[in-house]
Design a protein around this motif. Structure first.
Motif, mmCIF file in Angstrom:
data_model
loop_
_atom_site.group_PDB
_atom_site.id
_atom_site.type_symbol
_atom_site.label_atom_id
_atom_site.label_comp_id
_atom_site.label_asym_id
_atom_site.label_seq_id
_atom_site.Cartn_x
_atom_site.Cartn_y
_atom_site.Cartn_z
ATOM 1 N N ASP A 1 19.400 4.929 9.423
ATOM 2 C CA ASP A 1 20.149 3.675 9.606
ATOM 3 C C ASP A 1 19.940 2.682 8.473
ATOM 4 O O ASP A 1 19.770 1.478 8.698
ATOM 5 N N GLY A 2 19.932 3.186 7.245
ATOM 6 C CA GLY A 2 19.834 2.323 6.083
ATOM 7 C C GLY A 2 18.432 1.881 5.717
ATOM 8 O O GLY A 2 18.248 1.128 4.748
ATOM 9 N N VAL A 3 17.430 2.335 6.454
ATOM 10 C CA VAL A 3 16.046 1.908 6.222
ATOM 11 C C VAL A 3 15.333 2.882 5.289
ATOM 12 O O VAL A 3 15.440 4.097 5.447
ATOM 13 N N PHE A 4 14.599 2.330 4.324
ATOM 14 C CA PHE A 4 13.763 3.146 3.444
ATOM 15 C C PHE A 4 12.311 2.729 3.653
ATOM 16 O O PHE A 4 11.995 1.538 3.712
ATOM 17 N N PRO A 5 11.394 3.688 3.766
ATOM 18 C CA PRO A 5 9.987 3.351 4.039
ATOM 19 C C PRO A 5 9.332 2.570 2.910
ATOM 20 O O PRO A 5 9.712 2.687 1.741
ATOM 21 N N PHE A 6 8.318 1.774 3.262
ATOM 22 C CA PHE A 6 7.436 1.220 2.256
ATOM 23 C C PHE A 6 6.677 2.373 1.599
ATOM 24 O O PHE A 6 6.318 3.354 2.248
ATOM 25 N N ILE A 7 6.430 2.253 0.314
ATOM 26 C CA ILE A 7 5.627 3.240 -0.421
ATOM 27 C C ILE A 7 4.275 2.590 -0.679
ATOM 28 O O ILE A 7 4.185 1.575 -1.377
ATOM 29 N N VAL A 8 3.220 3.155 -0.109
ATOM 30 C CA VAL A 8 1.901 2.533 -0.159
ATOM 31 C C VAL A 8 0.933 3.428 -0.919
ATOM 32 O O VAL A 8 0.679 4.565 -0.524
ATOM 33 N N TRP A 9 0.391 2.884 -1.998
ATOM 34 C CA TRP A 9 -0.682 3.555 -2.743
ATOM 35 C C TRP A 9 -2.004 2.997 -2.253
ATOM 36 O O TRP A 9 -2.232 1.784 -2.274
ATOM 37 N N ILE A 10 -2.896 3.884 -1.817
ATOM 38 C CA ILE A 10 -4.194 3.482 -1.273
ATOM 39 C C ILE A 10 -5.265 3.916 -2.255
ATOM 40 O O ILE A 10 -5.373 5.101 -2.602
ATOM 41 N N VAL A 11 -6.052 2.958 -2.725
ATOM 42 C CA VAL A 11 -6.972 3.193 -3.839
ATOM 43 C C VAL A 11 -8.406 2.829 -3.445
ATOM 44 O O VAL A 11 -8.622 2.105 -2.470
ATOM 45 N N PRO A 12 -9.402 3.303 -4.199
ATOM 46 C CA PRO A 12 -10.797 3.121 -3.791
ATOM 47 C C PRO A 12 -11.443 1.793 -4.167
ATOM 48 O O PRO A 12 -12.556 1.522 -3.716
ATOM 49 N N SER A 13 -10.788 0.956 -4.967
ATOM 50 C CA SER A 13 -11.453 -0.285 -5.386
ATOM 51 C C SER A 13 -10.434 -1.359 -5.710
ATOM 52 O O SER A 13 -9.254 -1.080 -5.994
ATOM 53 N N ILE A 14 -10.893 -2.595 -5.693
ATOM 54 C CA ILE A 14 -10.040 -3.730 -6.056
ATOM 55 C C ILE A 14 -9.642 -3.642 -7.528
ATOM 56 O O ILE A 14 -8.510 -3.944 -7.902
ATOM 57 N N LYS A 15 -10.573 -3.211 -8.366
ATOM 58 C CA LYS A 15 -10.267 -3.072 -9.784
ATOM 59 C C LYS A 15 -9.127 -2.090 -10.001
ATOM 60 O O LYS A 15 -8.192 -2.366 -10.761
ATOM 61 N N ARG A 16 -9.178 -0.944 -9.336
ATOM 62 C CA ARG A 16 -8.108 0.051 -9.465
ATOM 63 C C ARG A 16 -6.796 -0.493 -8.893
ATOM 64 O O ARG A 16 -5.731 -0.283 -9.464
ATOM 65 N N PHE B 1 7.066 -1.144 -3.122
ATOM 66 C CA PHE B 1 5.722 -0.588 -3.207
ATOM 67 C C PHE B 1 4.649 -1.564 -2.732
ATOM 68 O O PHE B 1 4.799 -2.781 -2.838
ATOM 69 N N ARG B 2 3.579 -0.998 -2.232
ATOM 70 C CA ARG B 2 2.362 -1.734 -1.930
ATOM 71 C C ARG B 2 1.200 -0.963 -2.556
ATOM 72 O O ARG B 2 1.183 0.270 -2.538
ATOM 73 N N VAL B 3 0.226 -1.674 -3.090
ATOM 74 C CA VAL B 3 -1.003 -1.053 -3.593
ATOM 75 C C VAL B 3 -2.160 -1.755 -2.916
ATOM 76 O O VAL B 3 -2.314 -2.975 -3.034
ATOM 77 N N ILE B 4 -2.978 -0.996 -2.190
ATOM 78 C CA ILE B 4 -4.055 -1.586 -1.396
ATOM 79 C C ILE B 4 -5.314 -0.726 -1.502
ATOM 80 O O ILE B 4 -5.255 0.427 -1.935
#
Length: 293
Positions: A229-244, A263-266
């Motif tokens: 229905d026109g929706v595209f998922p969020f793309i989430v990159w999950i990383v090991p540190s705040i620096k990364r 995109f989200r990077v967390i």
């Protein structure tokens, strides 16, 4: 730890024995075996958090989990990896388990899968490969914990390869290969996510390349939107540190322009907050200056 425990191919279970084992399995046993078929590896700590969360305390939960796992090990349907694998965030000292061929036979029977189960030996997989699988399992474990706390409802979860997508780009078949795809039911709405685990093992330009050549190309194909229905998922990159996290965000923002909104990077520690927040993190004063200890 004996070689019998570490080598799944050494655990011979006859057809008669397998029938006897199956007859003695509980619903919880079957649930674990089915989950192992999807994620391949789980730590004993992750098993405690998913299956024995209602124990009086953590120590009691660990004892119950160990009895549970050891019984299935004795039955020959799971086995322990020879070495302990460093975990992500929680359970770094835990043992790691996977299915034996006998375990796969049972699961494939229940699911009516008529194809060979994975033949590749665990000893042929790299330390990084197993660590990456465990990191995916950690994300799934966090989702289960949030569901058990009634903070969200997992409507659908797909590990690789079930999470993968195919699309056509100028007559060429292309593949999108997220680590995990999840749909969360929130107030009668479905929030969907493509989840990617990054363990700081690749240069940022390779992450940018996958975002451009796989995710943005898939978004532009419209395949996902037509099916949802026109929706595209969020793309989430999950990383090991705040620096990364900050490094990837800098590179993605420079290269993706307005498409960065997809995109989200967390960090792993931020994952639960993002899921509860429906794809948005709560504001944290001074967050950009935080450093991991």
């Amino acid at each position: 730890m004996s070689n019998q425990q570490n080598q799944p191919e050494n655990k011979r279970v006859s057809r008669k024995q397998l029938i006897e084992v199956e007859e003695q399995l509980t619903d919880k046993d079957k649930e674990l075996l089915l989950l192992l078929r999807k994620c391949r590896f789980l730590s004993t700590e992750q098993i405690r958090r998913i299956f024995f969360h209602n124990s009086p305390n953590e120590t009691a939960g660990k004892k119950r989990a160990n009895r549970f796992i050891n019984r299935l090990d004795t039955a020959g349907v799971i086995f322990f990896l020879e070495r302990r694998i460093g975990g992500i965030q929680k359970g770094s000292s835990s043992r790691v388990i996977s299915l034996t061929p006998a375990g796969y036979k049972l699961v494939y029977k229940w699911l009516e899968i008529h194809k060979p189960y994975p033949k590749k030996r665990i000893t042929e997989l790299s330390y990084f490969n197993i660590t990456h699988h465990l990191a995916i399992s950690e994300i799934y474990t966090q989702l289960m914990e949030l569901q058990l706390q009634d903070k969200l409802e997992v409507h659908l979860s797909q590990f690789e390869p079930a999470a993968w997508r195919t699309f056509n780009q100028r007559g060429i078949l292309k593949f999108l290969k997220p680590d995990l795809y999840v749909e969360l039911l929130v107030d009668d709405y479905i929030d969907s996510y493509f989840l990617e685990i990054d363990l700081d093992s690749e240069p940022p330009h390779r992450i940018v390349k996958k975002c451009q050549e796989a995710y943005l190309a898939y978004f532009q194909s419209g395949v996902e939107q037509r099916q949802h229905d026109g929706v595209f998922p969020f793309i989430v990159w999950i990383v090991p540190s705040i620096k990364r996290r900050d490094t990837l965000l800098k590179h993605l923002t420079q290269k993706l322009g307005e498409s960065i909104l997809l995109f989200r990077v967390i960090t792993f520690e931020e994952f639960s907050l993002l899921m509860i927040g429906g794809g948005e993190l709560p504001e944290k004063e001074g967050d950009e200056h935080d450093e991991e200890k």
